[in-house]
Motif scaffolding. Structure first.
Motif, short mmCIF file in Angstrom:
data_model
loop_
_atom_site.label_atom_id
_atom_site.label_comp_id
_atom_site.label_asym_id
_atom_site.label_seq_id
_atom_site.Cartn_x
_atom_site.Cartn_y
_atom_site.Cartn_z
N PRO A 127 0.49 -1.15 -0.11
CA PRO A 127 0.19 -0.02 0.10
C PRO A 127 1.02 1.59 -0.36
CG PRO A 127 -0.11 -0.67 2.37
CD PRO A 127 0.48 -2.12 1.01
N VAL A 128 0.18 2.53 -0.61
CA VAL A 128 1.06 3.26 0.11
C VAL A 128 -0.06 3.77 0.53
CG1 VAL A 128 1.17 5.90 -1.97
CG2 VAL A 128 2.13 3.81 -3.11
N SER A 129 -0.01 5.16 1.60
CA SER A 129 -1.05 6.10 2.92
C SER A 129 -0.45 7.50 2.58
CB SER A 129 -0.97 5.14 3.55
OG SER A 129 -0.98 3.12 3.71
N ILE A 130 -1.30 8.30 3.00
CA ILE A 130 -1.28 9.13 3.73
C ILE A 130 -1.23 9.48 4.85
CG2 ILE A 130 -3.31 10.82 2.72
CD1 ILE A 130 -1.34 13.46 2.28
N LEU A 131 -0.08 10.24 5.26
CA LEU A 131 -0.64 9.90 6.79
C LEU A 131 0.16 11.41 8.00
CD1 LEU A 131 1.82 6.69 7.50
CD2 LEU A 131 -0.61 6.74 7.30
N TRP A 132 -0.99 11.91 8.92
CA TRP A 132 -0.83 12.64 10.01
C TRP A 132 -0.70 12.61 11.26
CZ3 TRP A 132 -4.89 12.36 6.32
CH2 TRP A 132 -6.44 11.96 6.35
N PRO A 133 -0.49 13.50 12.35
CA PRO A 133 -0.32 12.99 13.66
C PRO A 133 -1.96 13.22 13.87
CG PRO A 133 0.90 14.54 12.35
CD PRO A 133 0.13 14.32 12.06
N ARG A 134 -2.33 12.01 14.63
CA ARG A 134 -3.84 11.06 15.55
C ARG A 134 -4.14 12.23 16.07
NH1 ARG A 134 -5.54 6.39 16.23
NH2 ARG A 134 -3.10 5.40 15.81
N ASN A 135 -3.22 13.05 17.42
CA ASN A 135 -3.82 14.19 17.59
C ASN A 135 -3.85 15.67 17.94
OD1 ASN A 135 -0.54 15.25 17.67
ND2 ASN A 135 -0.45 14.97 19.79
N ARG A 136 -3.50 15.85 16.07
CA ARG A 136 -3.90 17.29 15.84
C ARG A 136 -4.93 17.17 14.96
NH1 ARG A 136 1.27 18.71 12.00
NH2 ARG A 136 2.58 18.47 14.00
N GLN A 137 -6.02 17.72 14.55
CA GLN A 137 -7.23 18.23 13.85
C GLN A 137 -6.41 18.48 12.46
OE1 GLN A 137 -9.65 19.81 16.99
NE2 GLN A 137 -10.55 19.88 14.75
N LEU A 138 -6.81 18.06 11.21
CA LEU A 138 -6.72 18.69 9.30
C LEU A 138 -6.92 20.05 10.06
CD1 LEU A 138 -7.86 15.66 7.43
CD2 LEU A 138 -5.12 16.07 7.98
N SER A 139 -5.94 21.15 9.53
CA SER A 139 -6.02 21.91 9.32
C SER A 139 -6.72 22.05 7.57
CB SER A 139 -5.00 23.48 8.42
OG SER A 139 -3.77 22.48 8.11
N PRO A 140 -7.00 23.72 7.32
CA PRO A 140 -7.96 22.88 5.43
C PRO A 140 -6.50 22.90 4.88
CG PRO A 140 -8.71 24.93 7.34
CD PRO A 140 -7.76 24.55 7.77
N ARG A 141 -5.57 23.21 5.28
CA ARG A 141 -5.07 23.21 3.54
C ARG A 141 -3.90 21.86 3.89
NH1 ARG A 141 -2.11 26.87 7.16
NH2 ARG A 141 -0.18 25.91 8.76
N VAL A 142 -4.09 21.47 4.80
CA VAL A 142 -3.54 19.95 5.04
C VAL A 142 -4.93 19.20 4.29
CG1 VAL A 142 -3.09 17.69 6.76
CG2 VAL A 142 -1.87 20.21 6.87
#
Length: 297
Positions: free
Chosen positions: A266-281
């Protein structure tokens, strides 16, 4: 500096563990960053950060305030964007593993930047597993099965892989007719940056993965060097099909053991669990999903 800007700055100090790096990210002098955090602490009447000459870390109160600040800033950015009709903007830091950016993202990047002209994209490539929060990265693209971590994300694609070799290698060592005929052959070693170990060759047989350790007189850590060594006839190797896409039609590489291919990854896109996604992300994640879906058509 107003309260929201001070919160943004405090978030960056916690994540970067450095006043200097946080100030550079935000675009203010280091003295401004120091004064802003001191003002926050004075207003809240708590110590938010433990400071030494080499290290900055949040206190328990600072960690709790950091988590609240993340939610508040994300809500404010969402609200302002929704009511003002503003498109997301600001600096977006993305870490991409190996050649994924060049093959899947860069071709569509002009369209993304046209859609969101206020976003400044800083994209870096690497093979190592980065500490996203500590290094100030907003999201990462990763190839392969993922270790347990404090990251969440979305799977973008399953990549088919194949076993290949150059004609020059096969002329010297012969064409293997099956897994059990690999004795006397050698592989190009792909070395893990985290463990230093060589990845074995993998084959799917009757729905199960069989690994084969082979001698390697050459080992590398980078995808491009791995492919270049294969073209030079230095051994067998396994890569996602897109890596060999230009070499197969020209005969520079030949597929082998096609009845027992390597397992797809697989290829995945990830971000920190404890951070809400900002609009740009959020818009970047949605766009990346589009790009990889288009690649599957």
């Amino acid at each position: 500096m107003d309260r929201l800007d001070a919160m943004r700055l405090f978030i960056r100090v916690v994540e970067r563990r450095s006043f200097t790096l946080a100030a550079r990210d935000i675009g203010v002098p280091r003295s401004t960053a120091t004064d802003a955090v001191k003002a926050l602490e004075a207003r809240l009447r708590v110590r938010l950060l433990q400071r030494t000459t080499r290290h900055v870390a949040p206190t328990l109160d600072g960690e709790a305030y950091y988590r609240r600040c993340i939610g508040i800033i994300a809500d404010v950015e969402d609200a302002e964007g929704a009511f003002a009709g503003l498109k997301p903007g600001g600096l977006l830091r993305v870490e991409v593993q190996g050649t994924l950016a060049r093959h899947f993202l860069l071709p569509g990047l002009p369209d993304f930047l046209e859609r969101y002209p206020a976003i400044e994209l800083a994209m870096s490539e690497g093979e190592r597993w980065v500490d996203v929060v500590r290094e100030g990265v907003d999201c990462v693209l990763r190839y392969g099965n993922l270790p347990d971590s404090d990251m969440v994300g979305r799977r973008l694609i399953m990549l088919d892989r194949l076993t290949c070799a150059a004609p020059a290698y096969l002329a010297r060592h012969g064409m293997p007719t099956g897994i059990d005929a690999l004795e006397g052959h050698r592989m190009i070693g792909l070395r893990s940056l985290s463990t230093g170990n060589l990845w074995p060759l993998e084959f799917m047989i009757d729905g199960a993965i069989r690994t084969v350790d082979m001698p390697a007189i050459v080992s590398v850590t980078g995808t491009e060097s791995y492919l270049a060594a294969a073209r030079l006839g230095l051994g067998l190797f396994q890569v996602p099909r897109f890596h060999a896409g230009a070499d197969l039609p020209e005969g520079r590489l030949l597929p082998l053991l096609v009845e027992t291919p390597p397992p797809s990854v697989p290829v995945s896109i990830l971000w920190p669990r404890n951070r809400q996604l900002s609009p740009r992300v959020r818009v970047f994640v949605d766009w990346a999903v589009e790009q990889f879906a288009r690649a599957q058509l």
